[in-house]
Design a protein around this motif. Structure first.
Motif, PDB file in Angstrom:
ATOM      1  N   CYS A  69       0.839  -1.201   0.000  1.00 61.79           N
ATOM      2  CA  CYS A  69       0.000   0.000   0.000  1.00 61.79           C
ATOM      3  C   CYS A  69       0.872   1.249   0.000  1.00 61.79           C
ATOM      4  CB  CYS A  69      -0.900   0.036   1.229  1.00 61.79           C
ATOM      5  SG  CYS A  69      -2.016  -1.353   1.416  1.00 61.79           S
ATOM      6  N   ILE A  70       1.900   1.242   0.826  1.00 61.38           N
ATOM      7  CA  ILE A  70       2.814   2.382   0.942  1.00 61.38           C
ATOM      8  C   ILE A  70       3.489   2.637  -0.403  1.00 61.38           C
ATOM      9  CG2 ILE A  70       4.934   3.193   2.029  1.00 61.38           C
ATOM     10  CD1 ILE A  70       3.993   1.564   4.553  1.00 61.38           C
ATOM     11  N   LYS A  71       3.860   1.583  -1.080  1.00 60.17           N
ATOM     12  CA  LYS A  71       4.496   1.705  -2.392  1.00 60.17           C
ATOM     13  C   LYS A  71       3.507   2.216  -3.434  1.00 60.17           C
ATOM     14  CE  LYS A  71       7.190  -0.688  -5.758  1.00 60.17           C
ATOM     15  NZ  LYS A  71       7.456  -1.603  -6.630  1.00 60.17           N
ATOM     16  N   GLU A  72       2.255   1.804  -3.343  1.00 61.60           N
ATOM     17  CA  GLU A  72       1.252   2.117  -4.350  1.00 61.60           C
ATOM     18  C   GLU A  72       0.675   3.533  -4.233  1.00 61.60           C
ATOM     19  OE1 GLU A  72      -2.168  -0.580  -6.046  1.00 61.60           O
ATOM     20  OE2 GLU A  72      -2.799   0.280  -4.133  1.00 61.60           O
ATOM     21  N   LEU A  73       0.568   4.084  -3.042  1.00 62.90           N
ATOM     22  CA  LEU A  73      -0.106   5.367  -2.847  1.00 62.90           C
ATOM     23  C   LEU A  73       0.457   6.509  -3.700  1.00 62.90           C
ATOM     24  CD1 LEU A  73      -0.941   5.169   0.952  1.00 62.90           C
ATOM     25  CD2 LEU A  73      -2.580   5.328  -0.935  1.00 62.90           C
ATOM     26  N   PRO A  74       1.774   6.694  -3.812  1.00 65.50           N
ATOM     27  CA  PRO A  74       2.272   7.767  -4.690  1.00 65.50           C
ATOM     28  C   PRO A  74       1.884   7.552  -6.160  1.00 65.50           C
ATOM     29  CG  PRO A  74       3.993   7.046  -3.187  1.00 65.50           C
ATOM     30  CD  PRO A  74       2.865   6.073  -3.048  1.00 65.50           C
ATOM     31  N   ASP A  75       1.852   6.296  -6.609  1.00 67.28           N
ATOM     32  CA  ASP A  75       1.418   5.992  -7.977  1.00 67.28           C
ATOM     33  C   ASP A  75      -0.060   6.358  -8.161  1.00 67.28           C
ATOM     34  OD1 ASP A  75       3.939   4.959  -8.420  1.00 67.28           O
ATOM     35  OD2 ASP A  75       3.312   2.866  -8.294  1.00 67.28           O
ATOM     36  N   LEU A  76      -0.867   6.036  -7.168  1.00 63.85           N
ATOM     37  CA  LEU A  76      -2.289   6.393  -7.212  1.00 63.85           C
ATOM     38  C   LEU A  76      -2.478   7.905  -7.257  1.00 63.85           C
ATOM     39  CD1 LEU A  76      -4.147   3.989  -4.763  1.00 63.85           C
ATOM     40  CD2 LEU A  76      -4.777   4.462  -7.124  1.00 63.85           C
ATOM     41  N   GLN A  77      -1.646   8.621  -6.514  1.00 65.01           N
ATOM     42  CA  GLN A  77      -1.752  10.077  -6.505  1.00 65.01           C
ATOM     43  C   GLN A  77      -1.444  10.643  -7.891  1.00 65.01           C
ATOM     44  OE1 GLN A  77      -0.668  12.372  -3.028  1.00 65.01           O
ATOM     45  NE2 GLN A  77       0.755  13.547  -4.307  1.00 65.01           N
ATOM     46  N   VAL A 149      -6.175  -6.831  -6.966  1.00 61.92           N
ATOM     47  CA  VAL A 149      -5.735  -7.321  -5.659  1.00 61.92           C
ATOM     48  C   VAL A 149      -4.219  -7.242  -5.658  1.00 61.92           C
ATOM     49  CG1 VAL A 149      -5.678  -9.274  -4.065  1.00 61.92           C
ATOM     50  CG2 VAL A 149      -7.727  -8.841  -5.435  1.00 61.92           C
ATOM     51  N   GLY A 150      -3.677  -6.511  -4.695  1.00 62.25           N
ATOM     52  CA  GLY A 150      -2.238  -6.272  -4.659  1.00 62.25           C
ATOM     53  C   GLY A 150      -1.933  -4.940  -5.328  1.00 62.25           C
ATOM     54  N   GLY A 151      -0.708  -4.529  -5.196  1.00 70.51           N
ATOM     55  CA  GLY A 151      -0.319  -3.237  -5.743  1.00 70.51           C
ATOM     56  C   GLY A 151       0.065  -3.307  -7.210  1.00 70.51           C
ATOM     57  N   ILE A 152      -0.189  -2.201  -7.910  1.00 68.36           N
ATOM     58  CA  ILE A 152       0.261  -2.050  -9.290  1.00 68.36           C
ATOM     59  C   ILE A 152       0.786  -0.634  -9.477  1.00 68.36           C
ATOM     60  CG2 ILE A 152      -1.300  -3.798 -10.225  1.00 68.36           C
ATOM     61  CD1 ILE A 152      -3.044  -1.517 -11.328  1.00 68.36           C
ATOM     62  N   ASP A 153       1.435  -0.404 -10.585  1.00 63.66           N
ATOM     63  CA  ASP A 153       1.938   0.927 -10.926  1.00 63.66           C
ATOM     64  C   ASP A 153       0.830   1.702 -11.628  1.00 63.66           C
ATOM     65  OD1 ASP A 153       4.493   0.407  -9.899  1.00 63.66           O
ATOM     66  OD2 ASP A 153       5.143  -0.492 -11.783  1.00 63.66           O
ATOM     67  N   TRP A 154      -0.045   2.321 -10.845  1.00 61.61           N
ATOM     68  CA  TRP A 154      -1.229   2.989 -11.378  1.00 61.61           C
ATOM     69  C   TRP A 154      -0.909   4.079 -12.385  1.00 61.61           C
ATOM     70  CZ3 TRP A 154      -6.044   1.359 -11.153  1.00 61.61           C
ATOM     71  CH2 TRP A 154      -6.411   0.470 -10.148  1.00 61.61           C
ATOM     72  N   ASP A 155       0.252   4.696 -12.292  1.00 62.51           N
ATOM     73  CA  ASP A 155       0.570   5.802 -13.191  1.00 62.51           C
ATOM     74  C   ASP A 155       1.276   5.353 -14.473  1.00 62.51           C
ATOM     75  OD1 ASP A 155       2.847   5.117 -11.753  1.00 62.51           O
ATOM     76  OD2 ASP A 155       3.535   7.187 -11.553  1.00 62.51           O
ATOM     77  N   GLU A 156       1.428   4.056 -14.658  1.00 62.50           N
ATOM     78  CA  GLU A 156       2.020   3.525 -15.885  1.00 62.50           C
ATOM     79  C   GLU A 156       1.026   3.725 -17.038  1.00 62.50           C
ATOM     80  OE1 GLU A 156       2.820  -0.909 -17.200  1.00 62.50           O
ATOM     81  OE2 GLU A 156       4.143  -0.294 -15.549  1.00 62.50           O
ATOM     82  N   LEU A 157       1.529   4.133 -18.199  1.00 65.44           N
ATOM     83  CA  LEU A 157       0.652   4.452 -19.325  1.00 65.44           C
ATOM     84  C   LEU A 157      -0.262   3.301 -19.728  1.00 65.44           C
ATOM     85  CD1 LEU A 157       3.017   6.580 -21.608  1.00 65.44           C
ATOM     86  CD2 LEU A 157       1.191   7.375 -20.088  1.00 65.44           C
TER      87      LEU A 157
END
Length: 178
Positions: A69-77, A149-157
């Motif tokens: 979650c900690i890793k994913e939050l900046p990507d989500l932002q 389910v699990g983290g992903i790189d949300w800001d990836e194109l």
């Protein structure tokens, strides 16, 4: 090992495994209505599903103790900043933690994402979240079209393109009766 021990181990380590195996976005064959929610944000303002009518959104469940979650939050932002131009909102839901703890956490990380507080984990159970982080993609008709389910790189194109595609592909689906 007892079955209960295995279940506990799965709940504890599934998010880490999901992140490392890259499960990604899993689209639903048949979209389903998003569950209702009624939660305060960090300022005490109440948010509910109705507030997002006619607007697509991503809802992401997380906790301060969850490494993925900690890793994913900046990507989500970053994704929220990009998707905002497409009228797609990103809402995060912290489960089971105090406002003070969450406030300190987001301040230390300079996060500006909307955070809803699910202190009693009611929404977590209602949305059937089994591991953190878990996110849902909801189209503008209020239908959940995919889950992560699990983290992903949300800001990836490619991820952003997939989110947009899932949301637009399901706009004409009939909303089932609640």
């Amino acid at each position: 090992m007892k079955a209960a021990t295995l279940v506990i181990l799965y709940i504890l380590f599934a998010p880490t495994l999901a992140w490392s195996t890259g499960l990604g976005i899993r689209a639903y064959t048949v979209p389903k209505p998003a569950a209702d929610f009624f939660l305060p944000d960090m300022m005490g303002e109440i948010h509910q599903r109705f507030d997002y009518r006619e607007r697509a959104y991503i809802v992401s469940f997380w906790a301060t103790w969850c490494s993925p979650c900690i890793k994913e939050l900046p990507d989500l932002q970053r994704a929220a900043e990009i998707l905002g131009a497409d009228n797609i909102a990103v809402v995060t839901v912290n489960s089971g933690e105090s406002r003070e703890l969450v406030q300190q956490f987001i301040k230390e990380r300079s996060l500006i994402l909307p955070v809803l507080l699910d202190r009693d984990s009611h929404m977590l159970r209602q949305w059937q979240v089994l591991a953190l982080p878990t996110s849902y993609i909801v189209n503008a008709r209020g239908l959940v079209v995919a889950r992560v389910v699990g983290g992903i790189d949300w800001d990836e194109l490619s991820i952003l393109a997939q989110v947009r595609s899932l949301i637009s592909a399901n706009q004409n689906d009939v909303v089932p009766d609640d």
